[in-house]
Design a protein around this motif. Structure first.
Motif, PDB file in Angstrom:
ATOM      1  N   GLY A 148       0.953  -1.288  -0.092  1.00 24.79           N
ATOM      2  CA  GLY A 148       0.132  -0.229   0.166  1.00 24.79           C
ATOM      3  C   GLY A 148       0.907   1.201  -0.058  1.00 24.79           C
ATOM      4  O   GLY A 148       0.672   2.256  -0.671  1.00 24.79           O
ATOM      5  N   TYR A 149       1.829   1.191   0.718  1.00 23.69           N
ATOM      6  CA  TYR A 149       2.827   2.385   0.790  1.00 23.69           C
ATOM      7  C   TYR A 149       3.319   2.603  -0.421  1.00 23.69           C
ATOM      8  O   TYR A 149       3.585   4.037  -1.140  1.00 23.69           O
ATOM      9  CB  TYR A 149       3.977   2.121   1.807  1.00 23.69           C
ATOM     10  CG  TYR A 149       3.547   2.106   3.122  1.00 23.69           C
ATOM     11  CD1 TYR A 149       2.450   2.336   3.804  1.00 23.69           C
ATOM     12  CD2 TYR A 149       4.760   1.702   4.254  1.00 23.69           C
ATOM     13  CE1 TYR A 149       2.224   2.330   5.170  1.00 23.69           C
ATOM     14  CE2 TYR A 149       4.613   1.795   5.627  1.00 23.69           C
ATOM     15  CZ  TYR A 149       3.184   2.100   5.996  1.00 23.69           C
ATOM     16  OH  TYR A 149       2.936   1.667   7.368  1.00 23.69           O
ATOM     17  N   GLU A 150       3.820   1.455  -1.018  1.00 22.85           N
ATOM     18  CA  GLU A 150       4.433   1.806  -2.434  1.00 22.85           C
ATOM     19  C   GLU A 150       3.579   2.330  -3.533  1.00 22.85           C
ATOM     20  O   GLU A 150       4.161   2.971  -4.366  1.00 22.85           O
ATOM     21  CB  GLU A 150       4.953   0.198  -3.000  1.00 22.85           C
ATOM     22  CG  GLU A 150       6.100  -0.264  -2.206  1.00 22.85           C
ATOM     23  CD  GLU A 150       6.600  -1.602  -2.361  1.00 22.85           C
ATOM     24  OE1 GLU A 150       7.547  -2.133  -2.046  1.00 22.85           O
ATOM     25  OE2 GLU A 150       5.752  -2.316  -3.070  1.00 22.85           O
ATOM     26  N   SER A 151       1.983   2.017  -3.223  1.00 23.61           N
ATOM     27  CA  SER A 151       1.279   2.797  -4.396  1.00 23.61           C
ATOM     28  C   SER A 151       1.160   4.095  -4.199  1.00 23.61           C
ATOM     29  O   SER A 151       0.772   4.875  -4.963  1.00 23.61           O
ATOM     30  CB  SER A 151       0.089   1.972  -4.371  1.00 23.61           C
ATOM     31  OG  SER A 151      -0.591   2.076  -3.151  1.00 23.61           O
ATOM     32  N   LEU A 152       1.613   4.499  -2.750  1.00 24.01           N
ATOM     33  CA  LEU A 152       1.227   5.900  -2.402  1.00 24.01           C
ATOM     34  C   LEU A 152       2.651   6.910  -2.449  1.00 24.01           C
ATOM     35  O   LEU A 152       1.930   8.128  -2.683  1.00 24.01           O
ATOM     36  CB  LEU A 152       0.509   6.125  -1.175  1.00 24.01           C
ATOM     37  CG  LEU A 152      -0.984   5.422  -1.146  1.00 24.01           C
ATOM     38  CD1 LEU A 152      -1.356   5.097   0.453  1.00 24.01           C
ATOM     39  CD2 LEU A 152      -1.930   6.342  -1.941  1.00 24.01           C
ATOM     40  N   TYR A 153       3.505   6.333  -2.143  1.00 20.42           N
ATOM     41  CA  TYR A 153       4.506   7.351  -1.856  1.00 20.42           C
ATOM     42  C   TYR A 153       5.885   6.827  -2.817  1.00 20.42           C
ATOM     43  O   TYR A 153       6.153   5.851  -3.264  1.00 20.42           O
ATOM     44  CB  TYR A 153       5.032   7.036  -0.249  1.00 20.42           C
ATOM     45  CG  TYR A 153       4.072   7.229   0.450  1.00 20.42           C
ATOM     46  CD1 TYR A 153       2.946   8.305   0.515  1.00 20.42           C
ATOM     47  CD2 TYR A 153       3.645   5.965   1.547  1.00 20.42           C
ATOM     48  CE1 TYR A 153       2.037   8.152   1.507  1.00 20.42           C
ATOM     49  CE2 TYR A 153       2.445   6.133   2.305  1.00 20.42           C
ATOM     50  CZ  TYR A 153       1.533   7.115   2.407  1.00 20.42           C
ATOM     51  OH  TYR A 153       0.557   6.889   3.012  1.00 20.42           O
ATOM     52  N   THR A 154       6.884   7.908  -2.799  1.00 19.36           N
ATOM     53  CA  THR A 154       8.030   7.533  -3.599  1.00 19.36           C
ATOM     54  C   THR A 154       9.061   7.091  -2.455  1.00 19.36           C
ATOM     55  O   THR A 154       9.224   7.886  -1.296  1.00 19.36           O
ATOM     56  CB  THR A 154       8.633   8.939  -4.015  1.00 19.36           C
ATOM     57  OG1 THR A 154       7.592   9.496  -5.095  1.00 19.36           O
ATOM     58  CG2 THR A 154      10.043   8.631  -4.889  1.00 19.36           C
ATOM     59  N   PHE A 155       9.667   5.935  -2.599  1.00 16.97           N
ATOM     60  CA  PHE A 155      10.559   5.583  -1.693  1.00 16.97           C
ATOM     61  C   PHE A 155      11.910   6.246  -1.653  1.00 16.97           C
ATOM     62  O   PHE A 155      12.449   6.035  -2.975  1.00 16.97           O
ATOM     63  CB  PHE A 155      10.618   3.957  -1.624  1.00 16.97           C
ATOM     64  CG  PHE A 155       9.494   3.312  -0.668  1.00 16.97           C
ATOM     65  CD1 PHE A 155       8.172   3.439  -1.264  1.00 16.97           C
ATOM     66  CD2 PHE A 155       9.705   2.203   0.300  1.00 16.97           C
ATOM     67  CE1 PHE A 155       7.287   3.022  -0.564  1.00 16.97           C
ATOM     68  CE2 PHE A 155       8.695   1.866   0.933  1.00 16.97           C
ATOM     69  CZ  PHE A 155       7.109   2.027   0.406  1.00 16.97           C
ATOM     70  N   ALA A 156      12.608   6.725  -0.600  1.00 15.85           N
ATOM     71  CA  ALA A 156      13.950   6.905  -0.736  1.00 15.85           C
ATOM     72  C   ALA A 156      14.773   5.716  -0.919  1.00 15.85           C
ATOM     73  O   ALA A 156      14.369   4.777  -0.497  1.00 15.85           O
ATOM     74  CB  ALA A 156      14.307   7.734   0.526  1.00 15.85           C
ATOM     75  N   ASP A 157      15.858   5.740  -1.510  1.00 11.64           N
ATOM     76  CA  ASP A 157      16.660   4.626  -1.843  1.00 11.64           C
ATOM     77  C   ASP A 157      16.910   3.761  -0.404  1.00 11.64           C
ATOM     78  O   ASP A 157      16.820   2.423  -0.358  1.00 11.64           O
ATOM     79  CB  ASP A 157      17.986   4.905  -2.043  1.00 11.64           C
ATOM     80  CG  ASP A 157      18.068   5.577  -3.717  1.00 11.64           C
ATOM     81  OD1 ASP A 157      17.109   5.252  -4.251  1.00 11.64           O
ATOM     82  OD2 ASP A 157      19.030   6.189  -4.019  1.00 11.64           O
ATOM     83  N   GLU A 158      17.098   4.381   0.594  1.00 10.53           N
ATOM     84  CA  GLU A 158      17.454   3.455   1.859  1.00 10.53           C
ATOM     85  C   GLU A 158      16.303   2.780   2.481  1.00 10.53           C
ATOM     86  O   GLU A 158      16.151   2.036   2.892  1.00 10.53           O
ATOM     87  CB  GLU A 158      18.137   4.578   3.021  1.00 10.53           C
ATOM     88  CG  GLU A 158      17.205   5.456   3.944  1.00 10.53           C
ATOM     89  CD  GLU A 158      16.682   6.647   3.070  1.00 10.53           C
ATOM     90  OE1 GLU A 158      17.314   6.813   1.797  1.00 10.53           O
ATOM     91  OE2 GLU A 158      15.989   7.320   3.856  1.00 10.53           O
ATOM     92  N   ALA A 159      15.053   3.326   2.139  1.00 13.60           N
ATOM     93  CA  ALA A 159      13.856   2.793   2.537  1.00 13.60           C
ATOM     94  C   ALA A 159      12.971   1.685   1.696  1.00 13.60           C
ATOM     95  O   ALA A 159      12.344   1.102   2.186  1.00 13.60           O
ATOM     96  CB  ALA A 159      12.774   4.113   2.758  1.00 13.60           C
ATOM     97  N   GLY A 160      13.388   2.016   0.393  1.00 10.39           N
ATOM     98  CA  GLY A 160      12.800   0.758  -0.371  1.00 10.39           C
ATOM     99  C   GLY A 160      13.528  -0.600  -0.195  1.00 10.39           C
ATOM    100  O   GLY A 160      14.361  -0.936   0.469  1.00 10.39           O
ATOM    101  N   LYS A 161      12.870  -1.580  -0.724  1.00  9.91           N
ATOM    102  CA  LYS A 161      13.199  -2.856  -0.776  1.00  9.91           C
ATOM    103  C   LYS A 161      14.659  -3.059  -1.151  1.00  9.91           C
ATOM    104  O   LYS A 161      15.036  -2.935  -2.229  1.00  9.91           O
ATOM    105  CB  LYS A 161      11.861  -3.926  -1.489  1.00  9.91           C
ATOM    106  CG  LYS A 161      10.764  -4.196  -0.820  1.00  9.91           C
ATOM    107  CD  LYS A 161      10.100  -5.397  -1.417  1.00  9.91           C
ATOM    108  CE  LYS A 161       8.882  -5.626  -0.602  1.00  9.91           C
ATOM    109  NZ  LYS A 161       7.595  -5.144  -1.367  1.00  9.91           N
ATOM    110  N   GLY A 162      15.294  -3.770  -0.121  1.00  6.52           N
ATOM    111  CA  GLY A 162      16.878  -4.059  -0.493  1.00  6.52           C
ATOM    112  C   GLY A 162      17.621  -2.733   0.064  1.00  6.52           C
ATOM    113  O   GLY A 162      18.822  -2.884   0.095  1.00  6.52           O
ATOM    114  N   GLY A 163      16.964  -1.684   0.413  1.00  2.34           N
ATOM    115  CA  GLY A 163      17.632  -0.746   0.907  1.00  2.34           C
ATOM    116  C   GLY A 163      18.221  -0.872   2.328  1.00  2.34           C
ATOM    117  O   GLY A 163      17.553  -1.736   3.071  1.00  2.34           O
ATOM    118  N   SER A 164      19.071  -0.026   2.880  1.00  5.54           N
ATOM    119  CA  SER A 164      20.009  -0.422   4.194  1.00  5.54           C
ATOM    120  C   SER A 164      18.855  -0.050   5.372  1.00  5.54           C
ATOM    121  O   SER A 164      19.160  -0.928   6.349  1.00  5.54           O
ATOM    122  CB  SER A 164      20.863   0.516   4.101  1.00  5.54           C
ATOM    123  OG  SER A 164      20.758   1.946   4.202  1.00  5.54           O
TER     124      SER A 164
END
Ligand code: MN
Length: 502
Positions: A231-247
């Protein structure tokens, strides 16, 4: 949150002095008027015509029904003919509904060539409504008076504002506010008398041990978290560190876990608003920043650091603004910009509602610096341009004081690449120096409830309903007159209680 089950009752005052035929005409006119108001498309929900009342018995019976009705959230009265006001005393003594006195007339203009004494006797709002106004004033009844022709957009707008306030008032009767943790240690302005608040506003402030929230957090499953992250993925732009695989993706998952648990605890408690405290997070991975942002966006009231008065006011403002699109949020006065008329950078540690932005929020994870917990997730964005109001309620010891400042949100002068929180940037009217001076002189909080959808008129109506002090800061404010009002109010709220206590 919806208005579908709410209705406003419309009661027309008359008397039998002028005969049955006159009463029939009054009835027909009232029906046409209520029908016209409902069809105007200007009102947030429906008005129901409850008939013409001609005697004390009829008036008292009508108001008793209104007091006990689940759907009625307010009464509009209008005196088509003369309605001797002693007939209203009994009903007004026990009135528990908000009241709007509509001072209008069925026909817009005087029919110069037709007018005779029959017409004069039928259309006497001009003096009937003054008789009604007297008894309301004599009994010190708070109400809203709206004057003008009922088909005019301006009159309908005044009614619509009041109706939204009535809905919010109804919503707050018995409202539960859940506090996770206490008020921040030693902070004065966010605290207050919860017993008095319940007596004045009828809302209830409860405590929920953070340990109970932690238990609910532990019960959240990975499948639930996966679903919410999608749901978050459909609404927001993820910063690199926050996305899947991010630190720091795991911190987003922990934030989702907290949101699921918090939502469940609030639903189970039937709470409409809540507070948190960054200093009281025992058993939690991080401060509930993202969760607070998203819950506000769904209509929950919120106050940080245990600020339950702000949480309650924000919920009430969310209901007033229900269905409108500008946005309403918790905010805090942070940093000044002493340039031109001056401006204030508004933000919080994390908790700003994304309803106030036109941007797609960025989901980021950064250290918080206080609270000693893991890095919290948050939505980062800038509030859109536009006029709005910032409001707060403070406890003055012998009364609650509501303060409202009209503000203009403008774009920040430059990008803020190193600021990892949501923000708004506004110039308070009339300018920073006068507005902040007045606000501080009045004892206003650093926390505010802000809305683009509301105007000072909403708070005027709300202050009438709750019968609390209102101070407005706007383009007309001068320090001299504001300080004069402060001094007058000190006396008024002492004497007024003596006059109205019976
Ligand atoms: Mn704060």
């Amino acid at each position: 949150m919806n208005f579908d089950n709410f209705e406003i009752w419309f009661v027309t005052g008359a008397q039998l002095l002028y005969g049955g035929e006159t009463v029939k005409q009054v009835d027909a006119h009232s029906m046409a008027m209520v029908d016209g108001l409902n069809r105007s498309g200007q009102l947030p929900f429906k008005i129901v015509y409850k008939g013409t009342v001609n005697s004390q018995a009829e008036i008292s019976a009508q108001f008793r029904q209104a007091n006990n009705s689940k759907s009625c959230v307010g009464i509009i009265t209008w005196m088509h003919t003369f309605s001797p006001a002693k007939m209203w005393i009994d009903a007004l003594k026990s009135l528990r509904q908000p009241l709007l006195h509509l001072h209008t007339q069925f026909q817009r203009e005087i029919p110069w060539s037709e007018i005779d004494m029959d017409y004069m006797n039928l259309n006497q709002s001009a003096h009937g409504d003054r008789e009604f106004g007297y008894i309301m004033s004599r009994m010190r009844k708070p109400r809203k008076v709206v004057v003008g022709y009922w088909e005019d957009a301006d009159v309908q707008e005044r009614i619509a504002v009041w109706m939204r306030v009535c809905a919010a008032w109804k919503d707050s009767q018995g409202m539960k506010i859940l506090r996770f943790g206490d008020n921040m240690n030693n902070v004065a302005v966010t605290d207050g008398d919860k017993v008095e608040a319940e007596m004045v506003f009828n809302y209830h402030v409860d405590y929920c041990p953070v340990g109970d929230l932690a238990k609910a957090v532990a019960a959240v499953t990975d499948t639930q978290i996966d679903k919410l992250i999608a749901g978050y993925e459909s609404l927001y732009t993820f910063a690199d560190e926050a996305g899947k695989g991010g630190s720091k993706h795991n911190q987003v998952r922990e934030a989702a876990r907290i949101e699921i648990a918090l939502r469940r605890v609030l639903e189970e408690a039937n709470a409409k608003a809540f507070t948190t405290n960054f200093d009281d997070l025992h058993g939690l991975n991080q401060l509930a920043g993202l969760a607070s942002q998203r819950l506000m966006n769904d209509g929950y009231g919120f106050g940080a650091e245990g600020d339950w008065k702000t949480a309650a006011l924000l919920r009430t403002m969310k209901v007033m603004a229900n269905g409108l699109s500008g946005g309403t949020s918790f905010l805090e006065d942070y940093v000044y910009h002493f340039k031109g008329k001056g401006a204030i950078l508004q933000a919080h540690m994390l908790e700003v509602c994304p309803s106030i932005t036109a941007e797609k929020p960025r989901l980021e994870v950064h250290p918080l610096g206080i609270g000693g917990k893991a890095d919290p997730a948050r939505l980062v964005f800038t509030a859109h341009e536009g006029a709005g109001v910032a409001a707060t309620i403070v406890d003055m010891g012998n009364r609650f004081r509501l303060i409202v400042n009209e503000v203009d949100c403008v774009p920040p002068e430059a990008d803020l690449p190193k600021l990892p929180v949501a923000r708004a940037f506004w110039t308070p009217r009339p300018n920073l120096q006068t507005a902040a001076r007045a606000w501080i002189q009045a004892g206003g909080t650093h926390h505010t409830s802000f809305s683009y959808d509301l105007t000072a008129e909403y708070f005027e109506d709300y202050a009438e309903l709750a019968d609390v002090e209102l101070l407005k800061i706007n383009a007309e404010t001068t320090i001299d007159s504001f300080k004069h009002d402060l001094r007058l109010n000190e006396v008024y709220y002492m004497l007024n209680r003596a006059v109205t206590a019976r």
